[in-house]
Motif scaffolding. Structure first.
Motif, PDB file in Angstrom:
ATOM      1  N   ALA A 765       1.570 -14.288   6.064  1.00 37.39           N
ATOM      2  CA  ALA A 765       2.524 -15.060   5.262  1.00 37.39           C
ATOM      3  C   ALA A 765       1.968 -15.415   3.892  1.00 37.39           C
ATOM      4  O   ALA A 765       2.726 -15.671   2.951  1.00 37.39           O
ATOM      5  CB  ALA A 765       2.921 -16.326   6.015  1.00 37.39           C
ATOM      6  N   THR A 766       0.662 -15.471   3.770  1.00 40.38           N
ATOM      7  CA  THR A 766       0.066 -15.896   2.492  1.00 40.38           C
ATOM      8  C   THR A 766      -0.367 -14.720   1.626  1.00 40.38           C
ATOM      9  O   THR A 766      -0.826 -14.918   0.499  1.00 40.38           O
ATOM     10  CB  THR A 766      -1.161 -16.778   2.764  1.00 40.38           C
ATOM     11  N   ALA A 771      -1.727  -7.051  -1.947  1.00 43.32           N
ATOM     12  CA  ALA A 771      -3.014  -7.515  -1.425  1.00 43.32           C
ATOM     13  C   ALA A 771      -3.951  -6.371  -1.086  1.00 43.32           C
ATOM     14  O   ALA A 771      -5.168  -6.496  -1.213  1.00 43.32           O
ATOM     15  CB  ALA A 771      -2.786  -8.392  -0.195  1.00 43.32           C
ATOM     16  N   PHE A 772      -3.407  -5.251  -0.654  1.00 44.11           N
ATOM     17  CA  PHE A 772      -4.275  -4.150  -0.224  1.00 44.11           C
ATOM     18  C   PHE A 772      -4.075  -2.907  -1.074  1.00 44.11           C
ATOM     19  O   PHE A 772      -4.332  -1.783  -0.626  1.00 44.11           O
ATOM     20  CB  PHE A 772      -4.021  -3.833   1.253  1.00 44.11           C
ATOM     21  N   CYS A 773      -3.586  -3.086  -2.318  1.00 41.58           N
ATOM     22  CA  CYS A 773      -3.391  -1.936  -3.193  1.00 41.58           C
ATOM     23  C   CYS A 773      -4.729  -1.253  -3.489  1.00 41.58           C
ATOM     24  O   CYS A 773      -5.756  -1.916  -3.711  1.00 41.58           O
ATOM     25  CB  CYS A 773      -2.754  -2.384  -4.513  1.00 41.58           C
ATOM     26  N   ASN A 774      -4.673   0.043  -3.494  1.00 41.43           N
ATOM     27  CA  ASN A 774      -5.842   0.869  -3.820  1.00 41.43           C
ATOM     28  C   ASN A 774      -7.009   0.677  -2.852  1.00 41.43           C
ATOM     29  O   ASN A 774      -8.130   1.075  -3.158  1.00 41.43           O
ATOM     30  CB  ASN A 774      -6.319   0.602  -5.254  1.00 41.43           C
ATOM     31  N   GLN A 775      -6.744   0.039  -1.715  1.00 37.68           N
ATOM     32  CA  GLN A 775      -7.811  -0.147  -0.728  1.00 37.68           C
ATOM     33  C   GLN A 775      -7.648   0.904   0.369  1.00 37.68           C
ATOM     34  O   GLN A 775      -6.594   1.000   1.000  1.00 37.68           O
ATOM     35  CB  GLN A 775      -7.756  -1.559  -0.117  1.00 37.68           C
ATOM     36  N   GLN A 869       3.243  -4.020   4.558  1.00 37.99           N
ATOM     37  CA  GLN A 869       3.878  -4.321   3.279  1.00 37.99           C
ATOM     38  C   GLN A 869       4.755  -3.133   2.907  1.00 37.99           C
ATOM     39  O   GLN A 869       4.283  -2.012   2.735  1.00 37.99           O
ATOM     40  CB  GLN A 869       2.798  -4.536   2.199  1.00 37.99           C
ATOM     41  N   PHE A 870       6.083  -3.395   2.750  1.00 40.90           N
ATOM     42  CA  PHE A 870       6.992  -2.314   2.363  1.00 40.90           C
ATOM     43  C   PHE A 870       8.285  -2.944   1.881  1.00 40.90           C
ATOM     44  O   PHE A 870       8.987  -3.602   2.661  1.00 40.90           O
ATOM     45  CB  PHE A 870       7.269  -1.392   3.550  1.00 40.90           C
ATOM     46  N   LYS A 888      11.117   4.522  -5.323  1.00 40.79           N
ATOM     47  CA  LYS A 888       9.960   4.465  -4.452  1.00 40.79           C
ATOM     48  C   LYS A 888       9.677   3.000  -4.125  1.00 40.79           C
ATOM     49  O   LYS A 888      10.218   2.099  -4.765  1.00 40.79           O
ATOM     50  CB  LYS A 888       8.748   5.115  -5.094  1.00 40.79           C
ATOM     51  N   PRO A 889       8.841   2.747  -3.105  1.00 43.66           N
ATOM     52  CA  PRO A 889       8.564   1.360  -2.727  1.00 43.66           C
ATOM     53  C   PRO A 889       7.965   0.570  -3.877  1.00 43.66           C
ATOM     54  O   PRO A 889       7.256   1.109  -4.735  1.00 43.66           O
ATOM     55  CB  PRO A 889       7.562   1.498  -1.577  1.00 43.66           C
ATOM     56  N   LEU A 890       8.280  -0.728  -3.899  1.00 43.24           N
ATOM     57  CA  LEU A 890       7.694  -1.624  -4.879  1.00 43.24           C
ATOM     58  C   LEU A 890       6.219  -1.802  -4.597  1.00 43.24           C
ATOM     59  O   LEU A 890       5.765  -1.720  -3.463  1.00 43.24           O
ATOM     60  CB  LEU A 890       8.390  -2.982  -4.827  1.00 43.24           C
ATOM     61  N   SER A 891       5.473  -2.101  -5.606  1.00 40.90           N
ATOM     62  CA  SER A 891       4.037  -2.331  -5.501  1.00 40.90           C
ATOM     63  C   SER A 891       3.414  -1.153  -4.760  1.00 40.90           C
ATOM     64  O   SER A 891       3.721   0.001  -5.044  1.00 40.90           O
ATOM     65  CB  SER A 891       3.756  -3.660  -4.809  1.00 40.90           C
ATOM     66  N   CYS A 892       2.551  -1.421  -3.788  1.00 35.99           N
ATOM     67  CA  CYS A 892       1.951  -0.333  -3.004  1.00 35.99           C
ATOM     68  C   CYS A 892       2.163  -0.623  -1.529  1.00 35.99           C
ATOM     69  O   CYS A 892       1.724  -1.663  -1.043  1.00 35.99           O
ATOM     70  CB  CYS A 892       0.468  -0.171  -3.326  1.00 35.99           C
ATOM     71  N   PRO A 893       2.853   0.210  -0.804  1.00 37.86           N
ATOM     72  CA  PRO A 893       3.051  -0.025   0.636  1.00 37.86           C
ATOM     73  C   PRO A 893       1.712   0.033   1.371  1.00 37.86           C
ATOM     74  O   PRO A 893       0.832   0.812   1.023  1.00 37.86           O
ATOM     75  CB  PRO A 893       3.984   1.095   1.059  1.00 37.86           C
ATOM     76  N   SER A 894       1.601  -0.814   2.376  1.00 38.97           N
ATOM     77  CA  SER A 894       0.335  -0.879   3.120  1.00 38.97           C
ATOM     78  C   SER A 894       0.558  -0.487   4.578  1.00 38.97           C
ATOM     79  O   SER A 894       1.546  -0.913   5.197  1.00 38.97           O
ATOM     80  CB  SER A 894      -0.246  -2.301   3.064  1.00 38.97           C
ATOM     81  N   PHE A 895      -0.371   0.296   5.082  1.00 40.85           N
ATOM     82  CA  PHE A 895      -0.455   0.639   6.506  1.00 40.85           C
ATOM     83  C   PHE A 895       0.807   1.363   7.007  1.00 40.85           C
ATOM     84  O   PHE A 895       1.199   1.215   8.162  1.00 40.85           O
ATOM     85  CB  PHE A 895      -0.706  -0.622   7.348  1.00 40.85           C
TER      86      PHE A 895
END
Length: 964
Positions: A765-766, A771-775, A869-870, A888-895
């Motif tokens: 939630a926080t 948070a995990f872009c480019n990771q 994140q999506f 395309k998805p906003l920011s960077c989708p995670s996992f």
């Protein structure tokens, strides 16, 4: 006082049982079947039904036929009533409906019928009125060629006896199975018809639960209602409310452990309020006899009110159609005697009565008004029942003998006996043998041979034979050993037709013969000792002893004799090498039956010895025979409990080391090389023996030296076995042999306690969208503590040398070993970082390992999941200006693991779809054509990397504005 009860009786009977007599009648019933043909599957099937004549005679008389169904989907079979109708007392008649049916093939068949209607006012069946609930009954018949012929049991005792408030009620169906099958009993719920040939349970309450909790006949609480699964005694102790109660039970039929059929009896218990006390039968023990013996058993019943008594008996043993030949009789000296009546049961048993299962004989006493009862018409009869089991076993075989026999093996016995008394076709005589003699004498209730006696079957012959040669399966018997023989006769299970007069009724075994005990002449020497004198890798020593050949005089033959001693390595070694030659003239006092074998590695090896015996014939040494090999005793350590030493020893020897007290020695802690006996172990098994030393000295005769065992110390042990050839010819009678010495450390089997594991967490939630872009790699940080005590308060081993981490990608998957971590110098904080992960998803547990390699149980399992994140925009401009040209998805989708993305126009037509995780829709359709500006609708199914296998995808639905 009895005169004053007349009005009370009349009132109770009218109040409890009054109802519409024209429509109610069925009280009880069951279906039985018996085979009547030798060449077809033809059976006679009978419904025996019991009708209420007091309250439903017109309806019962009108039941002139019933409809049967055989098997599922069978056609209805209308069967007329047999005449005459039989009045069996207590306002009840017995009607029988019989038909003949030929089954098309073997199989399992349910035979059923339904009768309209029950009688009314049954207290434990609902809803009322019970006269509107029909009566459904069924039986199951199994026809199976591999099991032999089969017929159902018959229920010889009708269910008509009254129960009295406050008194113990007993009913036994008198089930008799002429095939000798085993019967068992269990309660079931009564049924009503559901469809043609099918039933369903009625709404039913246990009779004992209709009434308030009351006492038994003897005044104890609470009252009980049950059926004995073995005897079939249905006992209600004791009812407290008068009325009608219906119950049902199954009589199950078993053969060779296989259930082969069942019949259901539903019956009615009529409870009345009376001041009469039920009569009592004296108890009778079950009876065991040899076939051919005459049974004479007296039976006595008493009544404390001094009422007239009638004593009867029911059993298949009285009927030629059920038990062949020599039927039993039951005679009563004076029926209707006041207060006491006696009868005599007589049965001359014979060979045709032998069977595995007992015969049930039911005795029943019924009271009637005595001279002091003012109005006999108001007297309500009560009964008592006992069921006696009679077991008829095959008679004991007679005149068993054994003598040495000529056989290629050279070592055999011919066993003979008298012709057996019961020449039953298919019966076999089984020959048993054991080493050593016994004083076992079987009583009349102990057929066969108990396993604990140690007899083993060595052969079997047809019942008509009178001899058998035992050569130990061609291996020959051992010389000098006492052998005990017994024989038992085994009878086949049923297979002939019931109509055959000499039909065998059901298998079983005879009583065992008396023992015949003897031994083979001991011509050859036998080894008596292989004892370890010293333990060393290079200087070990073993002493071997043996006997001289029995019956051979000094100087016999043309010259000296010779022993040749051979040795092999290992308990079961076969690589025999000659190690000594000992010449002998068999002169008394000459030490020619002992050899000390030196220079051995007794630390690592057991050794096995054999002696070949040679004598002089025509001037040359000729081998006469060789002994059975004998090994030294081998002592080992096995895993045991904490701070204990578990010792295991074995020896491969021709004598018997079981049923003796072996001796365990431990080296003194104060005198090196001195061993103190700490225990005598009573051993049972024939080869491997054990003892666990916890430091306690349990043998006080040589002084008590108890100690506390420590996992940091070493302790030395040796054992001394005690054995015997069980032969009076061999001396000494007891043989003592030492093992090698072993020095061991107690195995500390206290398992370390499981650690308590924690795992760093994610607060989804926080987290921001990027948070995990480019990771591309991730780390899970584990930490754990080690407890001082386990869950039940016991000590945890503090000496932990290693922690093992286990990891599973998915929850529910068995974690696999991942890594090991050495504990820090100052526990309790321990950590591990699991790096280079493609996501956070995974589950872990940790174990602790102590210095002895013992691993704890797993810690708690801790799992971690990803924060997916999506998100998608709601506008894009595919005009090739290099800005916002693709959707395309906003920011960077995670996992994100997979994406299924579809686009629809405003009329619901799909215009685009892709499985690209980045979507990257350029405003064209799948044919590559530009789509016009406007509003489009999308649906995305997104599956994320998760700790849960096959997790549900996230479904996103929305709209997007395409602008050019």
């Amino acid at each position: 006082m009895r005169q004053s009860l007349q009005c009370i009786f009349l009132f109770l009977l009218l109040a409890v049982f009054a109802h519409d007599a024209a429509a109610t009648h069925v009280r009880a019933g069951e279906i039985t079947a018996r085979r009547i043909s030798s060449n077809s599957l033809t059976y006679e099937i009978t419904l025996t039904a019991y009708f209420d004549m007091q309250n439903g005679r017109p309806a019962a008389d009108a039941q002139v036929d019933v409809t049967f169904y055989v098997g599922d989907g069978g056609q209805p079979i209308v069967v007329p009533r047999k005449l005459p109708i039989v009045d069996i007392g207590n306002n009840t008649t017995r009607n029988e409906y019989t038909f003949v049916y030929t089954f098309p093939a073997p199989g399992r068949f349910v035979i059923s019928t339904a009768l309209q209607n029950r009688n009314n006012n049954v207290l434990n069946i609902s809803p009322p009125p019970t006269q509107e609930i029909d009566f459904f009954i069924r039986s199951t018949l199994v026809i199976n060629a591999s099991l032999g012929l089969n017929r159902t049991p018959v229920l010889l005792n009708p269910p008509i006896d009254l129960a009295a408030v406050g008194q113990r009620y007993i009913h036994n169906p008198g089930a008799f199975d002429a095939d000798g099958d085993s019967l068992s009993y269990r309660l079931v719920t009564p049924q009503r018809s559901a469809a043609a040939g099918r039933g369903r349970d009625v709404q039913y309450v246990d009779p004992n639960r209709v009434q308030p909790e009351g006492p038994t006949e003897n005044g104890t609480f609470p009252s009980t209602f049950s059926i004995n699964a073995i005897t079939g005694d249905l006992i209600w102790d004791a009812p407290s409310i008068p009325g009608y109660y219906n119950v049902a039970f199954v009589v199950e039929e078993w053969r060779n452990g296989v259930k082969i059929g069942e019949i259901v009896r539903e019956m009615q218990i009529i409870v009345i309020e009376v001041r009469n006390d039920r009569p009592r039968l004296d108890s009778i023990p079950d009876i065991c006899v040899e076939a051919g013996m005459m049974i004479r058993q007296s039976i006595t019943a008493r009544d404390k009110n001094g009422d007239r008594l009638t004593l009867t008996s029911i059993s298949g043993v009285y009927q030629n159609t059920l038990v062949p030949a020599q039927n039993a009789t039951f005679t009563v000296g004076q029926q209707n005697a006041l207060g006491q009546v006696s009868g005599l049961f007589n049965w001359q048993t014979g060979c045709n009565h032998i069977r595995l299962e007992p015969y049930d004989v039911l005795f029943k006493v019924e009271d009637n008004a005595g001279p002091n009862f003012p109005n006999p018409s108001l007297f309500r009869k009560l009964v008592d029942i006992i069921n006696v089991k009679i077991r008829v076993y095959g008679p004991k075989p007679q005149n068993l003998r054994a003598e040495p026999a000529t056989d290629p093996s050279g070592q055999a016995f011919r066993i003979t006996w008298s012709s057996y008394q019961c020449q039953i076709p298919g019966a076999q005589i089984v020959v048993y043998r054991r080493e050593g003699c016994t004083n076992y004498e079987a009583d009349l209730c102990q057929p066969g041979l108990p396993v604990g006696l140690g007899y083993q079957e060595v052969g079997r012959v047809a019942v008509g034979e009178t001899s058998f040669v035992d050569n130990n399966g061609g291996q020959g018997l051992r010389r000098g050993v006492n052998y005990s023989y017994r024989i038992v006769v085994e009878f086949p299970r049923p297979g002939a037709l019931p109509t055959e007069p000499n039909r065998l009724n059901g298998g079983g075994t005879s009583l065992p013969s008396s023992e015949f005990c003897l031994d083979l002449p001991q011509m050859m020497p036998v080894i008596t000792n292989v004892t370890v004198d010293s333990t060393s890798q290079t200087r070990g020593q073993i002493t071997v002893r043996w006997t001289r050949p029995l019956g051979v005089a000094p100087g016999a033959g043309d010259g000296p004799s010779q022993y040749r001693l051979f040795r092999a390595t290992g308990l079961n070694g076969t690589d025999f090498t000659q190690i000594a030659t000992i010449n002998t003239n068999l002169q008394p006092g000459v030490a020619d039956t002992l050899f000390v074998d030196r220079g051995l590695n007794t630390t690592a090896n057991a050794y096995r010895y054999r002696i070949d015996y040679y004598f002089t014939s025509n001037g040359s040494l000729v081998k006469f025979d060789e002994t059975e090999p004998a090994s030294s005793v081998r002592l080992e350590q096995e895993g045991g409990a904490s701070r204990q030493v578990r010792l295991v020893w074995t020896a491969n020897v021709p004598w018997d080391n079981s049923n003796q007290r072996h001796r365990v020695y431990r080296e003194s802690r104060t005198q090196r090389g001195v061993f103190n006996q700490i225990a005598e172990v009573q051993v049972q098994g024939p080869e491997t023996f054990t003892y666990t030393d916890d430091g306690t000295d349990r043998f006080a005769a040589d002084g008590t030296q108890s100690i506390t065992l420590s996992a940091d110390s070493t302790y030395c042990y040796r054992v001394e076995t005690v054995g015997s050839y069980n032969s009076a010819r061999i001396r000494p009678s007891l043989l003592y042999n030492f093992s090698q010495i072993i020095c061991v450390t107690p195995i500390d089997t206290i398992r370390p306690c499981p650690p308590v594991l924690s795992l760093d967490t994610l607060d989804c939630a926080t987290l921001t969208a990027d948070a995990f872009c480019n990771q591309t790699t991730f780390t899970n940080n584990l930490s754990w503590t080690y407890p001082a005590q386990n869950a039940v308060g016991g000590e945890c081993d503090p000496n932990i040398v290693e922690y093992k981490i286990y990891y599973a990608r998915f929850d529910g998957e068995e974690p696999k070993y991942l890594a090991s971590v050495l504990p820090p110098p100052t526990p309790p904080a321990m950590t591990y970082a699991h790096t280079d992960l493609s996501s956070f998803a995974g589950c872990y547990y940790v174990t602790a390992v102590n210095r002895y390699g013992n691993e704890s149980a797993p810690s708690n399992i801790v799992c971690k999941d990803n924060c997916p994140q999506f998100s998608l925009p709601n506008v894009f401009t595919p005009n090739n200006d290099g800005k916002n040209d693709t959707f395309k998805p906003l920011s960077c989708p995670s996992f994100v693991e997979t994406v299924e993305f579809r686009v629809f126009n405003r009329w619901g037509t799909k215009v685009f779809e892709t499985t690209d995780v980045g979507i990257n829709w350029n405003g064209k359709n799948n044919a590559g054509q530009d789509l016009p500006s406007g509003q489009y609708y999308y649906e995305a199914s997104v599956r994320f990397q998760s700790v849960r296998p096959n997790s549900e995808p996230l479904i996103l639905k929305g709209w997007v504005q395409l602008l050019r």
